[in-house]
Design a protein around this motif. Sequence first.
Motif, PDB file in Angstrom:
ATOM      1  N   UNK A 126       0.799  -1.220   0.000  1.00 47.83           N
ATOM      2  CA  UNK A 126       0.000   0.000   0.000  1.00 47.83           C
ATOM      3  C   UNK A 126       0.839   1.281   0.000  1.00 47.83           C
ATOM      4  N   UNK A 127       1.866   1.407   0.834  1.00 51.36           N
ATOM      5  CA  UNK A 127       2.644   2.645   0.843  1.00 51.36           C
ATOM      6  C   UNK A 127       3.276   2.985  -0.509  1.00 51.36           C
ATOM      7  N   UNK A 128       3.683   1.985  -1.246  1.00 50.40           N
ATOM      8  CA  UNK A 128       4.280   2.215  -2.564  1.00 50.40           C
ATOM      9  C   UNK A 128       3.287   2.925  -3.486  1.00 50.40           C
ATOM     10  N   UNK A 129       2.032   2.474  -3.465  1.00 51.11           N
ATOM     11  CA  UNK A 129       0.986   3.097  -4.283  1.00 51.11           C
ATOM     12  C   UNK A 129       0.731   4.530  -3.831  1.00 51.11           C
ATOM     13  N   UNK A 130       0.660   4.719  -2.532  1.00 48.60           N
ATOM     14  CA  UNK A 130       0.385   6.056  -1.989  1.00 48.60           C
ATOM     15  C   UNK A 130       1.506   7.019  -2.351  1.00 48.60           C
ATOM     16  N   UNK A 131       2.749   6.596  -2.192  1.00 48.34           N
ATOM     17  CA  UNK A 131       3.893   7.455  -2.511  1.00 48.34           C
ATOM     18  C   UNK A 131       3.866   7.844  -3.988  1.00 48.34           C
ATOM     19  N   UNK A 184       1.001  19.707  -9.596  1.00 46.30           N
ATOM     20  CA  UNK A 184       0.853  21.039  -9.028  1.00 46.30           C
ATOM     21  C   UNK A 184       2.191  21.768  -8.869  1.00 46.30           C
ATOM     22  N   UNK A 185       3.249  21.141  -9.341  1.00 47.13           N
ATOM     23  CA  UNK A 185       4.588  21.729  -9.250  1.00 47.13           C
ATOM     24  C   UNK A 185       4.897  22.128  -7.801  1.00 47.13           C
ATOM     25  N   UNK A 186       4.701  21.178  -6.895  1.00 49.38           N
ATOM     26  CA  UNK A 186       4.887  21.481  -5.482  1.00 49.38           C
ATOM     27  C   UNK A 186       5.706  20.394  -4.797  1.00 49.38           C
ATOM     28  N   UNK A 187       6.037  20.669  -3.547  1.00 43.21           N
ATOM     29  CA  UNK A 187       6.789  19.713  -2.746  1.00 43.21           C
ATOM     30  C   UNK A 187       5.845  18.675  -2.179  1.00 43.21           C
ATOM     31  N   UNK A 188       6.406  17.519  -1.856  1.00 49.18           N
ATOM     32  CA  UNK A 188       5.625  16.543  -1.112  1.00 49.18           C
ATOM     33  C   UNK A 188       6.489  15.913  -0.041  1.00 49.18           C
ATOM     34  N   UNK A 189       5.823  15.485   1.007  1.00 44.93           N
ATOM     35  CA  UNK A 189       6.476  14.888   2.155  1.00 44.93           C
ATOM     36  C   UNK A 189       5.879  13.510   2.387  1.00 44.93           C
ATOM     37  N   UNK A 190       6.660  12.624   2.970  1.00 46.16           N
ATOM     38  CA  UNK A 190       6.187  11.290   3.325  1.00 46.16           C
ATOM     39  C   UNK A 190       6.358  11.128   4.820  1.00 46.16           C
ATOM     40  N   UNK A 240       9.891  -0.911   4.734  1.00 43.78           N
ATOM     41  CA  UNK A 240       9.891   0.499   5.096  1.00 43.78           C
ATOM     42  C   UNK A 240      11.080   1.230   4.483  1.00 43.78           C
ATOM     43  N   UNK A 241      12.252   0.632   4.553  1.00 42.50           N
ATOM     44  CA  UNK A 241      13.437   1.250   3.948  1.00 42.50           C
ATOM     45  C   UNK A 241      13.282   1.393   2.436  1.00 42.50           C
ATOM     46  N   UNK A 242      12.680   0.398   1.797  1.00 40.88           N
ATOM     47  CA  UNK A 242      12.438   0.489   0.356  1.00 40.88           C
ATOM     48  C   UNK A 242      11.460   1.618   0.034  1.00 40.88           C
ATOM     49  N   UNK A 243      10.441   1.807   0.870  1.00 42.73           N
ATOM     50  CA  UNK A 243       9.484   2.897   0.663  1.00 42.73           C
ATOM     51  C   UNK A 243      10.166   4.250   0.848  1.00 42.73           C
ATOM     52  N   UNK A 244      11.024   4.365   1.853  1.00 41.34           N
ATOM     53  CA  UNK A 244      11.760   5.609   2.070  1.00 41.34           C
ATOM     54  C   UNK A 244      12.651   5.915   0.864  1.00 41.34           C
ATOM     55  N   UNK A 284      12.195   4.931  -2.263  1.00 44.95           N
ATOM     56  CA  UNK A 284      11.333   5.342  -3.370  1.00 44.95           C
ATOM     57  C   UNK A 284      10.910   6.795  -3.220  1.00 44.95           C
ATOM     58  N   UNK A 285      10.500   7.167  -2.019  1.00 43.32           N
ATOM     59  CA  UNK A 285      10.047   8.539  -1.783  1.00 43.32           C
ATOM     60  C   UNK A 285      11.157   9.553  -2.071  1.00 43.32           C
ATOM     61  N   UNK A 286      12.367   9.269  -1.629  1.00 46.21           N
ATOM     62  CA  UNK A 286      13.466  10.209  -1.879  1.00 46.21           C
ATOM     63  C   UNK A 286      13.844  10.235  -3.354  1.00 46.21           C
ATOM     64  N   UNK A 287      13.749   9.090  -4.028  1.00 47.53           N
ATOM     65  CA  UNK A 287      14.022   9.060  -5.467  1.00 47.53           C
ATOM     66  C   UNK A 287      13.019   9.898  -6.249  1.00 47.53           C
ATOM     67  N   UNK A 288      11.782   9.954  -5.758  1.00 46.33           N
ATOM     68  CA  UNK A 288      10.738  10.724  -6.433  1.00 46.33           C
ATOM     69  C   UNK A 288      10.695  12.183  -5.970  1.00 46.33           C
ATOM     70  N   UNK A 289      11.610  12.569  -5.103  1.00 42.60           N
ATOM     71  CA  UNK A 289      11.714  13.966  -4.683  1.00 42.60           C
ATOM     72  C   UNK A 289      11.015  14.296  -3.382  1.00 42.60           C
ATOM     73  N   UNK A 290      10.591  13.300  -2.637  1.00 40.49           N
ATOM     74  CA  UNK A 290       9.893  13.544  -1.377  1.00 40.49           C
ATOM     75  C   UNK A 290      10.844  13.657  -0.207  1.00 40.49           C
ATOM     76  N   UNK A 291      10.324  14.162   0.887  1.00 36.49           N
ATOM     77  CA  UNK A 291      11.094  14.292   2.124  1.00 36.49           C
ATOM     78  C   UNK A 291      10.460  13.382   3.170  1.00 36.49           C
ATOM     79  N   UNK A 292      11.275  12.605   3.872  1.00 32.72           N
ATOM     80  CA  UNK A 292      10.794  11.645   4.855  1.00 32.72           C
ATOM     81  C   UNK A 292      10.703  12.300   6.228  1.00 32.72           C
ATOM     82  N   UNK A 293       9.574  12.050   6.925  1.00 32.64           N
ATOM     83  CA  UNK A 293       9.357  12.602   8.259  1.00 32.64           C
ATOM     84  C   UNK A 293       8.790  11.496   9.137  1.00 32.64           C
TER      85      UNK A 293
END
Length: 146
Positions: free
Chosen positions: A36-41, A51-57, A78-82, A84-93
């Motif tokens: 599920x997290x992979x789809x959400x990310x 929207x040309x905006x930032x996103x956070x995970x 979880x590490x794989x999801x993190x 993926x998120x950073x590869x797509x430009x997201x910030x992990x929180x």
Amino acid sequence: KEVALRVEKKVENTIPENLGVRHERFMACISSNEKTPRKIIRKVARLATRYNSKFFVLYVQTPRESSDRIPLASQRHLLNHFKLATELGGEIITDAIVQVCKEKQISTLCIGRPALKYPSAILAMVHYRNMLEELAQLGIDLIILA
């Protein structure tokens, strides 16, 4: 349609943030679940790109998943999801949902469908309802992704 999108993005980028215009900021809430997290990310990354905006995970850690109790397989997912998120430009929180929404000025919160099981469903619904009320007070949109 593409020209209109580009013009819209250019206008959004040239408007200073202190004029009171709300820039979209997305946040995805994920768990240590495998799929599920992979789809959400991915969906949130596409929305943020649109929207040309930032996103956070935001990793929502349950009491069963403290750092010394989480199973190795869940840690790996979880590490794989993190990653993926950073590869797509997201910030992990990793923090409380509403608190992060305030700090990061999130406009849209994206979560997966809540998995409610009967014994703990009542308590979970109380927490869920409280979160919804706080998000509504802050003017934050909520998208539940299937």
